[in-house]
Design an enzyme around this catalytic site. Structure first.
Site, PDB file in Angstrom:
ATOM      1  N   SER A  73       0.836  -1.214   0.000  1.00 32.83           N
ATOM      2  CA  SER A  73       0.000   0.000   0.000  1.00 32.83           C
ATOM      3  C   SER A  73       0.864   1.255   0.000  1.00 32.83           C
ATOM      4  O   SER A  73       0.609   2.200  -0.748  1.00 32.83           O
ATOM      5  CB  SER A  73      -0.920   0.020   1.223  1.00 32.83           C
ATOM      6  OG  SER A  73      -1.783  -1.091   1.193  1.00 32.83           O
ATOM      7  N   ASN A 153      -5.675  -9.048  -7.845  1.00 33.94           N
ATOM      8  CA  ASN A 153      -5.687  -9.779  -6.584  1.00 33.94           C
ATOM      9  C   ASN A 153      -6.965 -10.597  -6.386  1.00 33.94           C
ATOM     10  O   ASN A 153      -6.983 -11.533  -5.596  1.00 33.94           O
ATOM     11  CB  ASN A 153      -5.483  -8.826  -5.405  1.00 33.94           C
ATOM     12  CG  ASN A 153      -6.354  -7.608  -5.481  1.00 33.94           C
ATOM     13  OD1 ASN A 153      -6.283  -6.833  -6.438  1.00 33.94           O
ATOM     14  ND2 ASN A 153      -7.207  -7.428  -4.495  1.00 33.94           N
ATOM     15  N   GLN A 181       0.776  -9.128  -6.419  1.00 31.97           N
ATOM     16  CA  GLN A 181       0.326 -10.516  -6.614  1.00 31.97           C
ATOM     17  C   GLN A 181       1.214 -11.283  -7.582  1.00 31.97           C
ATOM     18  O   GLN A 181       1.185 -12.514  -7.605  1.00 31.97           O
ATOM     19  CB  GLN A 181      -1.120 -10.540  -7.134  1.00 31.97           C
ATOM     20  CG  GLN A 181      -2.155 -10.076  -6.131  1.00 31.97           C
ATOM     21  CD  GLN A 181      -2.366 -11.053  -4.987  1.00 31.97           C
ATOM     22  OE1 GLN A 181      -2.100 -12.249  -5.092  1.00 31.97           O
ATOM     23  NE2 GLN A 181      -2.828 -10.550  -3.853  1.00 31.97           N
ATOM     24  N   HIS A 203       4.322 -10.115   2.488  1.00 35.24           N
ATOM     25  CA  HIS A 203       3.399 -11.070   3.126  1.00 35.24           C
ATOM     26  C   HIS A 203       2.536 -11.841   2.149  1.00 35.24           C
ATOM     27  O   HIS A 203       1.788 -12.735   2.538  1.00 35.24           O
ATOM     28  CB  HIS A 203       2.556 -10.380   4.205  1.00 35.24           C
ATOM     29  CG  HIS A 203       1.432  -9.534   3.714  1.00 35.24           C
ATOM     30  ND1 HIS A 203       0.139  -9.985   3.673  1.00 35.24           N
ATOM     31  CD2 HIS A 203       1.399  -8.263   3.275  1.00 35.24           C
ATOM     32  CE1 HIS A 203      -0.652  -9.005   3.227  1.00 35.24           C
ATOM     33  NE2 HIS A 203       0.094  -7.946   2.982  1.00 35.24           N
ATOM     34  N   CYS A 326     -10.104  -6.566   1.649  1.00 38.13           N
ATOM     35  CA  CYS A 326     -10.327  -5.167   1.994  1.00 38.13           C
ATOM     36  C   CYS A 326     -11.793  -4.788   1.884  1.00 38.13           C
ATOM     37  O   CYS A 326     -12.246  -3.857   2.521  1.00 38.13           O
ATOM     38  CB  CYS A 326      -9.523  -4.268   1.077  1.00 38.13           C
ATOM     39  SG  CYS A 326      -7.895  -4.930   0.739  1.00 38.13           S
TER      40      CYS A 326
HETATM   41  C1  PLP Z   1      -2.172  -7.060  -0.830  1.00 38.44           C
HETATM   42  C2  PLP Z   1      -2.084  -6.145  -1.980  1.00 38.44           C
HETATM   43  C3  PLP Z   1      -1.672  -4.814  -1.819  1.00 38.44           C
HETATM   44  C4  PLP Z   1      -1.369  -4.232  -0.470  1.00 38.44           C
HETATM   45  O1  PLP Z   1      -0.170  -4.700   0.074  1.00 38.44           O
HETATM   46  P1  PLP Z   1       0.070  -4.525   1.658  1.00 38.44           P
HETATM   47  O2  PLP Z   1       1.485  -4.966   1.843  1.00 38.44           O
HETATM   48  O3  PLP Z   1      -0.918  -5.386   2.333  1.00 38.44           O
HETATM   49  O4  PLP Z   1      -0.103  -3.066   1.962  1.00 38.44           O
HETATM   50  C5  PLP Z   1      -1.596  -4.024  -2.932  1.00 38.44           C
HETATM   51  N1  PLP Z   1      -1.902  -4.501  -4.161  1.00 38.44           N
HETATM   52  C6  PLP Z   1      -2.288  -5.762  -4.356  1.00 38.44           C
HETATM   53  C7  PLP Z   1      -2.580  -6.233  -5.743  1.00 38.44           C
HETATM   54  C8  PLP Z   1      -2.397  -6.624  -3.277  1.00 38.44           C
HETATM   55  O5  PLP Z   1      -2.805  -7.880  -3.477  1.00 38.44           O
END
Ligand code: PLP
Length: 396
Positions: A73, A153, A181, A203, A326
């Site tokens: 993010s 995602n 992703q 993560h 989310c």
């Molecule tokens: C999970 C995700 C994010 C956000 O990443 P975080 O490390 O959780 O802030 C942004 N873009 C996509 C496509 C995601 O899957």
């Protein structure tokens, strides 16, 4: 039921033992501040810089093009704000994005919009893939930035990044991709793909939460998002998350080293899951069947609510998602499913199962055992289903 089948790896992944063990010494022994001059600080600094090299190596980047952030993010916010406001000074206030970006892209674009930027959202069509000719047509003299995610995602569809990169290069427009992703699932070489900025997060690939990176091509002018100390060569302040950075680099290297065999294993499980789930009547796959992430299964089942499906799956020990983590908790159908043209009532019956290399064929068998029973159970008590089978409501 004690055993859990975890099939929500697009939301987050468990930290692997390899990653966890690599991180521990940086919590206990080498806890020094990487900016400090004594040995335990210097050791931390050395590990951070080695990690930077390793992350760069996995992407075909130079190590001084990698900037650690608190996650995907932040990387997305930084890229879009930092490029957008810098080029606004030259009167360039137009940005092109896809219609189904992650909220960390969409919501920062909304902020810029309130500041006078114009945003063009490219159609992703039924397949969940933008068309390069649409991008070409959307480019204007005042286009500052193109930001298009590498892989979605929710429905896992992969965008034509090479073609997008080539077009942006041809028109001298900066190209950012949210590759959270894709990284670790798809081999990426930022140079040959003509990517100027790329966001990633640990993560989603068996690394820890709260750490990510932004690749910024050498020479790209970008404003800072976070001001403070001189960390990350003055571009991103804050004491380095040493253990997290080590964890990120180990997780990424592990993913990249095993990408071929894991893709093969995951695609086989994914395809068995899709084929099995499609045997349920009035079901459909969301997005293109071929151009999708190796572990992504996104389906809709007519006549039921995704949320009830999730609760029933949970009761049987299966962790899944109806859309993106989310948005769950809100009753609006996912913007991704609406973007690929699904009607509201169909989009409500969505299910996302996302696998990682820690899943097994037994997991797939168990899901395929439970899913038809649960869907039937829910349809038996659904007034909408009754209307569908009596053809009073159009299905898809
Ligand atoms: C999970 C995700 C994010 C956000 O990443 P975080 O490390 O959780 O802030 C942004 N873009 C996509 C496509 C995601 O899957």
């Amino acid at each position: 039921m004690s055993h859990i089948v975890y099939a929500d790896n697009a939301a987050t992944t468990p930290v692997s033992d390899l990653v966890l063990n690599s991180m521990l010494p940086y919590h206990s022994n080498f806890y020094g501040n990487p900016s400090s001059l004594y040995k335990i600080g210097r050791e931390a600094k050395k590990a951070v810089e080695q990690s930077r090299e390793q992350v760069a190596g996995c992407l075909g980047a130079l190590s001084n093009e990698i900037f650690f952030t608190s996650g995907g993010s932040e990387a997305n916010n930084w890229a879009i704000r930092g490029i957008g406001y810098n080029l606004a000074k030259q009167g360039k206030k137009h940005i092109i994005a896809s219609a189904f970006e992650h909220h960390s892209v969409l919501n920062i674009l909304d902020v810029l919009k309130k500041d006078g930027f114009e945003i063009t959202y490219l159609n992703v069509y039924k397949e969940g893939i933008i068309r390069p000719e649409d991008l070409k047509n959307a480019i204007r003299p005042d286009t500052a930035l193109v930001t298009i995610m590498y892989a979605n995602n929710e429905i896992g569809t992969i965008q034509p990044i090479q073609e997008i990169g080539n077009i942006c290069k041809e028109y001298s427009i900066i190209f950012h991709t949210d590759a959270v992703q894709a990284v670790g699932n798809i081999p990426i070489d930022v140079k040959s793909l003509n990517i100027d900025l790329l966001s990633l997060s640990a993560h989603k690939l068996h690394g820890p939460k709260g750490i990510g990176a932004l690749y910024i091509k050498k020479g790209t002018k970008i404003l800072n998002l976070i001001e403070g100390g001189a960390q990350e060569r003055g571009k991103r302040a804050g004491t380095e998350n040493t253990a997290g950075i080590i964890g990120l680099s180990i997780a990424l290297k592990d993913a990249c080293d095993h990408i071929k065999e894991r893709t093969k294993k995951l695609s086989l499980m994914r395809d068995r899951l899709i084929d099995g789930a499609l045997k349920i009547e009035y079901s459909s796959l969301n997005g293109d069947r071929k151009n999708r992430l190796p572990g992504n299964v996104s389906m809709c089942f007519n006549g039921i609510e995704g949320e009830s499906l999730l609760l029933k799956l949970d009761a049987m020990g299966i962790c899944a998602s109806s859309g993106s983590a989310c948005t769950s908790g809100s009753l609006d159908p996912s913007h991704v499913l609406l973007a690929i043209g699904l009607p509201h009532e169909v989009a409500h019956g969505s299910l996302r199962l996302t696998l990682s290399d820690q899943n097994t064929e037994e997991d797939v068998s168990y899901i395929l055992e439970c899913l038809p029973l649960i869907v039937k159970e829910l349809r038996d008590i659904s007034p909408l289903w009754e209307k569908i089978i009596n053809k009073k409501v159009k299905s898809f």
